[in-house]
Design a protein around this motif. Structure first.
Motif, PDB file in Angstrom:
ATOM      1  N   CYS A   1       8.783   7.996   1.017  1.00 39.16           N
ATOM      2  CA  CYS A   1       8.125   6.730   1.369  1.00 39.16           C
ATOM      3  C   CYS A   1       6.704   7.269   1.823  1.00 39.16           C
ATOM      4  CB  CYS A   1       9.005   6.306   2.577  1.00 39.16           C
ATOM      5  SG  CYS A   1       8.088   4.567   3.327  1.00 39.16           S
ATOM      6  N   VAL A   2       5.874   6.435   1.287  1.00 34.28           N
ATOM      7  CA  VAL A   2       4.310   6.631   1.507  1.00 34.28           C
ATOM      8  C   VAL A   2       4.051   5.787   2.792  1.00 34.28           C
ATOM      9  CG1 VAL A   2       2.113   6.426   0.601  1.00 34.28           C
ATOM     10  CG2 VAL A   2       3.923   7.311  -0.975  1.00 34.28           C
ATOM     11  N   VAL A   3       3.419   6.171   3.661  1.00 36.34           N
ATOM     12  CA  VAL A   3       3.090   5.468   4.807  1.00 36.34           C
ATOM     13  C   VAL A   3       1.847   5.289   5.143  1.00 36.34           C
ATOM     14  CG1 VAL A   3       3.306   5.040   7.235  1.00 36.34           C
ATOM     15  CG2 VAL A   3       5.290   5.937   5.960  1.00 36.34           C
ATOM     16  N   ILE A   4       1.090   4.300   4.840  1.00 42.78           N
ATOM     17  CA  ILE A   4      -0.159   3.870   5.161  1.00 42.78           C
ATOM     18  C   ILE A   4      -0.644   3.391   6.291  1.00 42.78           C
ATOM     19  CG2 ILE A   4      -2.359   3.175   4.097  1.00 42.78           C
ATOM     20  CD1 ILE A   4      -0.773   3.216   1.097  1.00 42.78           C
ATOM     21  N   LYS A   5      -1.363   3.973   7.288  1.00 45.51           N
ATOM     22  CA  LYS A   5      -1.880   3.260   8.564  1.00 45.51           C
ATOM     23  C   LYS A   5      -3.223   2.736   8.392  1.00 45.51           C
ATOM     24  CE  LYS A   5      -1.640   2.643  12.896  1.00 45.51           C
ATOM     25  NZ  LYS A   5      -0.828   1.713  13.333  1.00 45.51           N
ATOM     26  N   SER A   6      -3.248   1.341   8.567  1.00 50.09           N
ATOM     27  CA  SER A   6      -4.334   0.710   8.106  1.00 50.09           C
ATOM     28  C   SER A   6      -5.855   0.985   8.625  1.00 50.09           C
ATOM     29  CB  SER A   6      -4.028  -0.939   8.645  1.00 50.09           C
ATOM     30  OG  SER A   6      -3.769  -0.833   9.574  1.00 50.09           O
ATOM     31  N   SER A   7      -5.523   1.560   9.812  1.00 51.55           N
ATOM     32  CA  SER A   7      -6.860   2.252  10.312  1.00 51.55           C
ATOM     33  C   SER A   7      -7.368   3.173   9.558  1.00 51.55           C
ATOM     34  CB  SER A   7      -6.699   2.580  11.902  1.00 51.55           C
ATOM     35  OG  SER A   7      -5.535   3.735  11.869  1.00 51.55           O
ATOM     36  N   ASP A   8      -6.847   3.835   8.789  1.00 55.08           N
ATOM     37  CA  ASP A   8      -7.190   4.897   7.937  1.00 55.08           C
ATOM     38  C   ASP A   8      -7.499   4.393   6.726  1.00 55.08           C
ATOM     39  OD1 ASP A   8      -5.077   7.440   9.195  1.00 55.08           O
ATOM     40  OD2 ASP A   8      -7.069   6.678  10.050  1.00 55.08           O
ATOM     41  N   VAL A   9      -7.644   3.189   6.279  1.00 57.90           N
ATOM     42  CA  VAL A   9      -7.870   2.926   4.892  1.00 57.90           C
ATOM     43  C   VAL A   9      -9.310   2.117   4.791  1.00 57.90           C
ATOM     44  CG1 VAL A   9      -7.205   1.003   3.159  1.00 57.90           C
ATOM     45  CG2 VAL A   9      -5.515   2.287   4.285  1.00 57.90           C
ATOM     46  N   MET A  10     -10.133   2.485   3.732  1.00 50.58           N
ATOM     47  CA  MET A  10     -11.236   2.131   3.797  1.00 50.58           C
ATOM     48  C   MET A  10     -11.589   1.193   2.356  1.00 50.58           C
ATOM     49  SD  MET A  10     -13.835   4.965   5.318  1.00 50.58           S
ATOM     50  CE  MET A  10     -13.013   6.064   6.728  1.00 50.58           C
ATOM     51  N   ILE A  11     -12.893   0.430   2.370  1.00 48.70           N
ATOM     52  CA  ILE A  11     -12.915  -0.280   1.143  1.00 48.70           C
ATOM     53  C   ILE A  11     -14.532   0.138   0.799  1.00 48.70           C
ATOM     54  CG2 ILE A  11     -13.262  -2.330  -0.299  1.00 48.70           C
ATOM     55  CD1 ILE A  11     -10.774  -3.260   1.437  1.00 48.70           C
ATOM     56  N   ALA A  12     -14.997   0.430  -0.323  1.00 49.81           N
ATOM     57  CA  ALA A  12     -16.491   0.553  -0.969  1.00 49.81           C
ATOM     58  C   ALA A  12     -16.554  -0.326  -2.011  1.00 49.81           C
ATOM     59  CB  ALA A  12     -16.808   2.051  -1.079  1.00 49.81           C
ATOM     60  N   VAL A  13     -17.746  -1.058  -1.823  1.00 52.54           N
ATOM     61  CA  VAL A  13     -18.423  -1.908  -3.000  1.00 52.54           C
ATOM     62  C   VAL A  13     -19.653  -1.436  -3.398  1.00 52.54           C
ATOM     63  CG1 VAL A  13     -16.903  -3.858  -2.180  1.00 52.54           C
ATOM     64  CG2 VAL A  13     -19.525  -3.604  -1.293  1.00 52.54           C
ATOM     65  N   GLU A  14     -20.075  -1.597  -4.529  1.00 55.29           N
ATOM     66  CA  GLU A  14     -21.247  -1.475  -5.283  1.00 55.29           C
ATOM     67  C   GLU A  14     -22.192  -2.805  -5.046  1.00 55.29           C
ATOM     68  OE1 GLU A  14     -21.852   1.005  -9.236  1.00 55.29           O
ATOM     69  OE2 GLU A  14     -20.807  -0.684  -9.406  1.00 55.29           O
ATOM     70  N   LEU A  15     -23.291  -2.217  -4.509  1.00 54.95           N
ATOM     71  CA  LEU A  15     -24.536  -3.061  -4.183  1.00 54.95           C
ATOM     72  C   LEU A  15     -25.408  -3.242  -5.254  1.00 54.95           C
ATOM     73  CD1 LEU A  15     -24.883  -2.408  -0.199  1.00 54.95           C
ATOM     74  CD2 LEU A  15     -23.606  -4.252  -1.443  1.00 54.95           C
TER      75      LEU A  15
END
Length: 141
Positions: free
Chosen positions: A127-141
């Motif tokens: 089971c892969v557990v992802i804690k939301s506080s460690d997930v980031m999103i990047a976008v191109e500007l």
């Protein structure tokens, strides 16, 4: 016929679940009733312990999952089941590639000792557990 008012509990179970219960009863030399009573009491104790550890009164109780008679309380809501595809060991850490769907992979970095302790190897279901506080999103500007 037993009635609910007498404390009887009835439920449907799959043939696999029936086999697990029967094998456990044989190995432990206890009746199904004794095993189910113990399970219910243990669930109650686990739930009470988990609810006492909550920091905020408004926070919801963590979920309790059962797997092979082990109890796991976890606050992370993002849990994805999959099979280990590859394990690359380093000196201290290991990269574990898990396929969660056909063509969809997640790579986790865990300690080498955890790989050894949990016997993580290709084809093992994890089971892969992802804690939301460690997930980031990047976008191109």
């Amino acid at each position: 016929m037993p009635r609910k008012s007498q404390g009887w509990i009835t439920f449907q179970s799959s043939p696999e679940e029936q086999t697990i219960l029967e094998e456990y009863c044989q190995k432990s030399q206890r009746s199904k009733t004794e095993v189910l009573r113990e399970l219910i009491r243990h669930l109650d104790r686990q739930w009470q312990q988990a609810s006492q550890q909550l920091p905020d009164a408004g926070e919801t109780k963590p979920e309790v999952e059962i797997s092979n008679h082990n109890f796991l309380c976890i606050s992370a809501r993002n849990r994805l089941w999959g099979k280990v595809k590859q394990v690359v060991l380093g000196d201290i850490n290991a990269e574990v590639t898990v396929e969660i769907a056909p063509g969809v992979e997640i790579v986790a970095v865990i300690t080498k000792s955890s790989v050894q302790r949990f016997a993580v190897s290709p084809q093992k279901e994890v089971c892969v557990v992802i804690k939301s506080s460690d997930v980031m999103i990047a976008v191109e500007l």
